[in-house]
Design an enzyme around this catalytic site. Structure first.
Site, mmCIF file in Angstrom:
data_model
loop_
_atom_site.group_PDB
_atom_site.id
_atom_site.type_symbol
_atom_site.label_atom_id
_atom_site.label_comp_id
_atom_site.label_asym_id
_atom_site.label_seq_id
_atom_site.Cartn_x
_atom_site.Cartn_y
_atom_site.Cartn_z
ATOM 1 N N ASN A 1 0.859 -1.192 0.000
ATOM 2 C CA ASN A 1 0.000 0.000 0.000
ATOM 3 C C ASN A 1 0.901 1.249 0.000
ATOM 4 O OD1 ASN A 1 -1.388 2.297 1.196
ATOM 5 N ND2 ASN A 1 -3.084 0.902 1.520
ATOM 6 N N ASP B 1 -0.134 4.529 0.020
ATOM 7 C CA ASP B 1 -0.800 5.767 0.440
ATOM 8 C C ASP B 1 0.108 6.719 1.213
ATOM 9 O OD1 ASP B 1 -3.169 4.914 -0.702
ATOM 10 O OD2 ASP B 1 -4.002 4.153 1.177
ATOM 11 N N HIS B 2 0.944 6.159 2.086
ATOM 12 C CA HIS B 2 1.743 7.048 2.940
ATOM 13 C C HIS B 2 2.740 7.889 2.144
ATOM 14 C CE1 HIS B 2 0.028 5.664 6.566
ATOM 15 N NE2 HIS B 2 0.560 4.466 6.525
ATOM 16 N N ARG C 1 3.754 18.875 1.476
ATOM 17 C CA ARG C 1 4.388 20.078 0.942
ATOM 18 C C ARG C 1 3.613 20.685 -0.219
ATOM 19 N NH1 ARG C 1 9.835 21.364 2.586
ATOM 20 N NH2 ARG C 1 9.931 22.762 0.814
ATOM 21 N N HIS D 1 -5.658 3.706 -1.723
ATOM 22 C CA HIS D 1 -7.032 4.020 -1.290
ATOM 23 C C HIS D 1 -7.343 5.429 -1.761
ATOM 24 C CE1 HIS D 1 -9.939 4.255 2.454
ATOM 25 N NE2 HIS D 1 -10.523 4.620 1.334
ATOM 26 N N ARG E 1 -9.485 8.187 -1.371
ATOM 27 C CA ARG E 1 -10.502 8.617 -0.404
ATOM 28 C C ARG E 1 -11.322 9.754 -0.962
ATOM 29 N NH1 ARG E 1 -10.274 7.582 5.247
ATOM 30 N NH2 ARG E 1 -8.774 5.940 5.701
ATOM 31 N N ARG F 1 -7.036 12.560 0.648
ATOM 32 C CA ARG F 1 -5.952 12.931 1.567
ATOM 33 C C ARG F 1 -4.606 12.293 1.181
ATOM 34 N NH1 ARG F 1 -7.209 9.595 7.031
ATOM 35 N NH2 ARG F 1 -9.241 10.528 6.805
ATOM 36 N N HIS F 2 -4.647 11.224 0.420
ATOM 37 C CA HIS F 2 -3.342 10.718 -0.056
ATOM 38 C C HIS F 2 -3.315 10.650 -1.585
ATOM 39 C CE1 HIS F 2 -5.539 7.268 1.568
ATOM 40 N NE2 HIS F 2 -5.103 7.499 2.772
ATOM 41 N N GLU G 1 -8.489 0.439 -3.345
ATOM 42 C CA GLU G 1 -9.349 0.455 -2.156
ATOM 43 C C GLU G 1 -10.282 1.637 -2.220
ATOM 44 O OE1 GLU G 1 -7.535 0.643 1.673
ATOM 45 O OE2 GLU G 1 -6.310 -1.096 1.238
ATOM 46 N N THR H 1 -6.781 5.991 9.915
ATOM 47 C CA THR H 1 -6.672 4.883 8.960
ATOM 48 C C THR H 1 -7.965 4.083 9.041
ATOM 49 O OG1 THR H 1 -5.377 2.932 8.343
ATOM 50 C CG2 THR H 1 -5.519 3.397 10.685
ATOM 51 N N THR H 2 -8.178 3.147 8.124
ATOM 52 C CA THR H 2 -9.405 2.350 8.144
ATOM 53 C C THR H 2 -9.503 1.618 9.482
ATOM 54 O OG1 THR H 2 -8.981 2.033 5.806
ATOM 55 C CG2 THR H 2 -10.742 0.723 6.769
ATOM 56 N N GLU I 1 -11.070 -9.614 2.237
ATOM 57 C CA GLU I 1 -9.806 -9.257 2.872
ATOM 58 C C GLU I 1 -10.078 -9.211 4.370
ATOM 59 O OE1 GLU I 1 -7.547 -5.782 1.560
ATOM 60 O OE2 GLU I 1 -6.625 -5.647 3.550
ATOM 61 N N HIS J 1 -3.828 -5.124 7.489
ATOM 62 C CA HIS J 1 -3.934 -4.026 8.459
ATOM 63 C C HIS J 1 -3.064 -4.306 9.674
ATOM 64 C CE1 HIS J 1 -5.353 -0.421 10.398
ATOM 65 N NE2 HIS J 1 -5.844 -0.097 9.217
ATOM 66 N N GLY K 1 1.208 -1.748 4.319
ATOM 67 C CA GLY K 1 1.671 -0.407 3.975
ATOM 68 C C GLY K 1 2.607 0.175 5.023
HETATM 69 N N1 PXP Z 1 -5.887 -3.292 3.982
HETATM 70 C C1 PXP Z 1 -6.778 -2.270 4.082
HETATM 71 C C2 PXP Z 1 -8.167 -2.519 3.612
HETATM 72 C C3 PXP Z 1 -6.397 -1.010 4.587
HETATM 73 O O1 PXP Z 1 -7.294 -0.011 4.647
HETATM 74 C C4 PXP Z 1 -5.056 -0.810 4.977
HETATM 75 C C5 PXP Z 1 -4.618 0.520 5.480
HETATM 76 O O2 PXP Z 1 -4.633 1.457 4.484
HETATM 77 C C6 PXP Z 1 -4.161 -1.889 4.843
HETATM 78 C C7 PXP Z 1 -4.602 -3.121 4.370
HETATM 79 C C8 PXP Z 1 -2.713 -1.762 5.189
HETATM 80 O O3 PXP Z 1 -2.574 -1.496 6.560
HETATM 81 P P1 PXP Z 1 -1.166 -1.070 7.122
HETATM 82 O O4 PXP Z 1 -0.840 0.267 6.538
HETATM 83 O O5 PXP Z 1 -1.402 -1.015 8.607
HETATM 84 O O6 PXP Z 1 -0.185 -2.119 6.705
#
Ligand code: PXP
Length: 240
Positions: free
Chosen positions: A6, A8-9, A17, A42, A44, A48-49, A69, A99-100, A150, A190, A213
């Site tokens: 993932n 997103d971060h 920035r 994801h 959103r 946001r990301h 996602e 986060t989710t 999932e 997650h 992620g």
């Molecule tokens: N799966 C889903 C559905 C998520 O929403 C997330 C977080 O964005 C992850 C997996 C990954 O989680 P983590 O960033 O804690 O590894």
């Protein structure tokens, strides 16, 4: 058990920035070179990301697999139908959350989720639902023709003792066995990290794919992306 990353971060850091770096698309392509089996993002409602520019470029350039996602809402479903990722994972979404926070409540939102699945299926997109390891929720998901679940591993990842951890792992194992009996694919994710993935691998034969992620990106800050990814792949391959 495959590893999907993932990204997103990376987009969150870029957005801090309001400029172009670090580019989450470049990051995704490098991650593919270092061995991940797919890229997860994801989109959103508050963007946001990742944003639409990222999503469209990812679609053009990612050659492994894209897991999009999303909340089951009209605007995002339309974007997904247009982009046609290999997989859409439906998740609950709250504006204020960091986060989710939990799996989707399929039983309470059956019609809405079924409509989302039907629309995505019309575009030949496989659909996964992020779900708690709860057999009734899994039954409801199977009834509305989802392809994959999932399993939310947040509770497993947050346990404070070995006993609790094994109890949670057992719940996930039972959920995975149940889903397989219903001919569903099984993903998980997650909060999985370099420690808890070792015990998690006790059930790796039941899980097709993990989505990770935060822990990999946090480690990449210190050791670089290549090492962070290769270490996780090695743990998955060698842990039993
Ligand atoms: N799966 C889903 C559905 C998520 O929403 C997330 C977080 O964005 C992850 C997996 C990954 O989680 P983590 O960033 O804690 O590894």
């Amino acid at each position: 058990m495959r590893l999907c990353l993932n990204i997103d971060h990376i987009a969150t850091i870029r957005n801090a920035r309001g400029e172009g770096l670090p580019d989450p698309v470049t990051f995704a392509l490098m991650a593919e070179q270092f061995g991940v089996d797919g890229i997860v993002f994801h989109l959103r409602e508050d963007r946001r990301h990742v944003n639409e520019r990222d999503v469209r470029l990812l679609r053009e350039l990612v050659t492994t697999k894209l897991d999009f996602e999303m909340a089951p809402v009209d605007e995002i479903i339309s974007i997904a139908c247009d982009v046609q990722p290999e997989l859409c994972t439906l998740v609950p979404e709250k504006r204020q959350e960091l986060t989710t926070e939990s799996g989707l409540n399929v039983i309470d939102n059956l019609t809405n989720i079924k409509d989302a699945i039907d629309r995505l299926h019309e575009r030949d997109i496989s659909v996964s639902i992020f779900i708690e390891p709860d057999l009734k929720q899994i039954d409801a998901a199977a009834e509305i023709n989802v392809d994959i679940i999932e399993i939310h591993t947040g509770n497993y990842s947050n346990t404070n003792s070995e006993e609790e951890m094994f109890d949670e792992l057992e719940r996930i194992r039972q959920a995975a066995i149940h889903a397989k009996k219903l001919a569903l694919g099984v993903n998980a994710g997650h909060g999985l990290d370099y420690q808890n993935i070792k015990e998690f691998c006790a059930i790796k034969d039941l899980v097709d794919e993990v989505s990770i992620g935060h822990s990999i990106i946090a480690r990449a800050v210190f050791v670089g992306l290549e090492k962070a990814i290769r270490e996780m792949i090695e743990l998955i391959q060698t842990s039993k």
